[in-house]
Design a protein around this motif. Structure first.
Motif, PDB file in Angstrom:
ATOM      1  N   ASP A  74       1.104 -18.332  46.988  1.00  0.00           N
ATOM      2  CA  ASP A  74       1.546 -19.426  47.849  1.00  0.00           C
ATOM      3  C   ASP A  74       2.241 -18.930  49.107  1.00  0.00           C
ATOM      4  OD1 ASP A  74       0.536 -21.331  46.123  1.00  0.00           O
ATOM      5  OD2 ASP A  74       2.442 -21.730  45.128  1.00  0.00           O
ATOM      6  N   ASP A 106       0.080 -20.058  42.386  1.00  0.00           N
ATOM      7  CA  ASP A 106       1.374 -19.962  41.707  1.00  0.00           C
ATOM      8  C   ASP A 106       2.055 -21.322  41.561  1.00  0.00           C
ATOM      9  OD1 ASP A 106       1.114 -17.226  41.461  1.00  0.00           O
ATOM     10  OD2 ASP A 106       2.413 -16.757  43.177  1.00  0.00           O
ATOM     11  N   ASP A 107       1.951 -22.191  42.575  1.00  0.00           N
ATOM     12  CA  ASP A 107       2.649 -23.480  42.622  1.00  0.00           C
ATOM     13  C   ASP A 107       4.159 -23.306  42.588  1.00  0.00           C
ATOM     14  OD1 ASP A 107       2.764 -26.234  42.944  1.00  0.00           O
ATOM     15  OD2 ASP A 107       2.798 -26.634  40.796  1.00  0.00           O
ATOM     16  N   GLU A 159       7.896 -24.071  44.169  1.00  0.00           N
ATOM     17  CA  GLU A 159       8.439 -25.387  44.508  1.00  0.00           C
ATOM     18  C   GLU A 159       8.076 -25.828  45.926  1.00  0.00           C
ATOM     19  OE1 GLU A 159      12.743 -27.753  44.566  1.00  0.00           O
ATOM     20  OE2 GLU A 159      12.659 -25.614  44.111  1.00  0.00           O
ATOM     21  N   SER A 173       4.825 -28.123  47.131  1.00  0.00           N
ATOM     22  CA  SER A 173       4.762 -29.590  47.125  1.00  0.00           C
ATOM     23  C   SER A 173       5.671 -30.213  48.175  1.00  0.00           C
ATOM     24  CB  SER A 173       5.147 -30.126  45.740  1.00  0.00           C
ATOM     25  OG  SER A 173       6.490 -29.791  45.431  1.00  0.00           O
ATOM     26  N   THR A 182      -2.903 -25.741  45.105  1.00  0.00           N
ATOM     27  CA  THR A 182      -2.576 -24.436  44.540  1.00  0.00           C
ATOM     28  C   THR A 182      -2.979 -24.361  43.071  1.00  0.00           C
ATOM     29  OG1 THR A 182      -0.756 -22.827  44.257  1.00  0.00           O
ATOM     30  CG2 THR A 182      -0.236 -25.129  43.866  1.00  0.00           C
ATOM     31  N   ARG A 239      -1.593 -23.824  39.566  1.00  0.00           N
ATOM     32  CA  ARG A 239      -0.308 -23.880  38.859  1.00  0.00           C
ATOM     33  C   ARG A 239      -0.346 -22.960  37.650  1.00  0.00           C
ATOM     34  NH1 ARG A 239       1.316 -29.693  37.542  1.00  0.00           N
ATOM     35  NH2 ARG A 239       2.096 -29.598  39.701  1.00  0.00           N
ATOM     36  N   CYS A 240       0.600 -22.034  37.605  1.00  0.00           N
ATOM     37  CA  CYS A 240       0.661 -21.077  36.499  1.00  0.00           C
ATOM     38  C   CYS A 240       1.664 -21.489  35.424  1.00  0.00           C
ATOM     39  CB  CYS A 240       1.025 -19.690  37.032  1.00  0.00           C
ATOM     40  SG  CYS A 240      -0.256 -18.977  38.101  1.00  0.00           S
ATOM     41  N   GLY A 241       2.382 -22.589  35.640  1.00  0.00           N
ATOM     42  CA  GLY A 241       3.358 -23.035  34.647  1.00  0.00           C
ATOM     43  C   GLY A 241       4.377 -21.961  34.347  1.00  0.00           C
ATOM     44  N   VAL A 283      -3.861 -22.120  33.033  1.00  0.00           N
ATOM     45  CA  VAL A 283      -3.502 -22.502  34.400  1.00  0.00           C
ATOM     46  C   VAL A 283      -4.230 -23.795  34.731  1.00  0.00           C
ATOM     47  CG1 VAL A 283      -3.159 -20.109  35.111  1.00  0.00           C
ATOM     48  CG2 VAL A 283      -5.399 -21.183  35.425  1.00  0.00           C
ATOM     49  N   GLU A 284      -3.831 -24.451  35.825  1.00  0.00           N
ATOM     50  CA  GLU A 284      -4.535 -25.653  36.262  1.00  0.00           C
ATOM     51  C   GLU A 284      -4.541 -25.728  37.778  1.00  0.00           C
ATOM     52  OE1 GLU A 284      -2.611 -29.487  35.686  1.00  0.00           O
ATOM     53  OE2 GLU A 284      -0.798 -28.446  35.039  1.00  0.00           O
ATOM     54  N   VAL A 286      -4.035 -27.740  41.131  1.00  0.00           N
ATOM     55  CA  VAL A 286      -3.311 -28.894  41.647  1.00  0.00           C
ATOM     56  C   VAL A 286      -3.837 -29.179  43.052  1.00  0.00           C
ATOM     57  CG1 VAL A 286      -1.059 -29.848  42.243  1.00  0.00           C
ATOM     58  CG2 VAL A 286      -1.274 -28.265  40.312  1.00  0.00           C
TER      59      VAL A 286
END
Length: 335
Positions: free
Chosen positions: A249, A276-277, A279, A282, A290, A292-294, A324-325, A327
């Protein structure tokens, strides 16, 4: 002759962890009163007697976990370390944290210091170019150690490895961008000789191969500055490139800044997906699509894995990838 009850027996009867029983025996203020009473009741029930003299012969630092991170300036690693530390604290363990700044010499130094201070386990996001001295020292000390987020030592039977499924992340991101029929998708950022870069590129290369499209890779540091520079370079020298997957990111946020400066409309004329997602993804405008790796949940999972290794002698599986997902936000989702 009957076996004398142990701290493990007390923990089982009281329905708590071994570390919690240890904290009760040490009169730690970290334990709730109702938990303390339950542990004391279990001790009475099974006839457990605490041998304080023997306990004093053991290290005073039992319950100390070493956490070694390659780059705490990166919010991705900071969030992981924070989540891990809070999860360990909730179970009564203290954490000693060190940043190596991607320097293997500093890594060897801080790991040696942690070993000398009697850490019970180590969690290491390792620096590259290590000459193996770090892991050799850990092996000699016999300390349970996990590699996380990046794998540097191949001996995963001795130093288990866990990370998000980077390959699947870039596969999802590339297939998403291909849905807009781009002329060319670039992969931007990341040093090409590093395994983590190759892992984050793997799904990108697979998806492009399936689509019959040639890859276009712009290697470089995983930083905002590089992303900003790449935005100008692509616009000036490679106008056919109209979409990008970024190594992380930070690179993507740098590209957003660079495109804003030259007036290019991100989300329409150029589509970007980060990785990575963190903060800020967003919070910027336009908001950043991105992978999201949680990472906060990943930190909690690593804490549970390490404590199961310590308290129950359940060694982690040699390698584990977590889900992962994708977003989708404004940088790739606008028509």
């Amino acid at each position: 002759m009957e076996r004398r009850p142990t701290i493990v027996d007390v923990a089982r009867v009281a329905g708590v962890s071994k570390s919690t029983v240890s904290l009760v025996l040490q009169n730690s203020p970290l334990v709730k009163e109702e938990t303390r009473l339950a542990v004391r009741e279990a001790m009475d029930r099974i006839g457990y007697v605490y041998n304080r003299a023997a306990a004093n012969l053991r290290t005073s630092n039992v319950g100390l976990i070493g956490v070694v991170i390659n780059d705490l300036r990166n919010p991705f690693f900071t969030e992981f370390a924070t989540s891990l530390q809070m999860a360990l604290s909730a179970r009564g363990y203290a954490t000693v944290l060190a940043n190596t700044d991607e320097d293997p010499r500093i890594q060897a130094q801080v790991v040696a210091a942690m070993i000398e201070h009697g850490v019970s386990a180590l969690v290491v996001s390792p620096a590259y170019d290590d000459d193996a001295s770090t892991f050799e020292a850990i092996a000699r000390a016999g300390i349970p150690t996990m590699q996380v987020l990046r794998k540097v030592n191949p001996q995963v039977d001795r130093f288990p490895f866990a990370a998000p499924d980077y390959r699947n992340g870039s596969l999802l991101a590339t297939r998403h961008l291909l849905g807009f029929a781009p002329h060319q998708i670039a992969f931007v950022g990341g040093l090409s000789d590093r395994t983590v870069t190759q892992e984050r590129m793997a799904g990108y290369l697979q998806a492009l191969d399936e689509a019959g499209m040639e890859p276009f890779v712009v290697s470089g540091r995983a930083s905002r500055a590089f992303g900003r520079e790449a935005a100008g370079t692509l616009t000036r020298d490679h106008p056919e490139v109209d979409a990008a997957i970024c190594f992380n990111d930070l690179v993507a946020l740098g590209m957003l800044s660079g495109f804003a400066q030259i007036g290019r409309d991100v989300g329409r004329s150029f589509r970007i997906v980060g990785f990575d997602d963190i903060e800020e993804a967003s919070q910027v405008y336009p908001t950043l699509s991105t992978v999201r790796c949680g990472i906060a949940d990943f930190g909690r999972q690593i804490a549970e894995t390490v404590l199961a290794w310590l308290e129950e002698n359940r060694a982690p599986q040699p390698e584990r990838l977590t889900a992962v997902e994708l977003v989708i936000r404004e940088t790739s989702g606008r028509e």
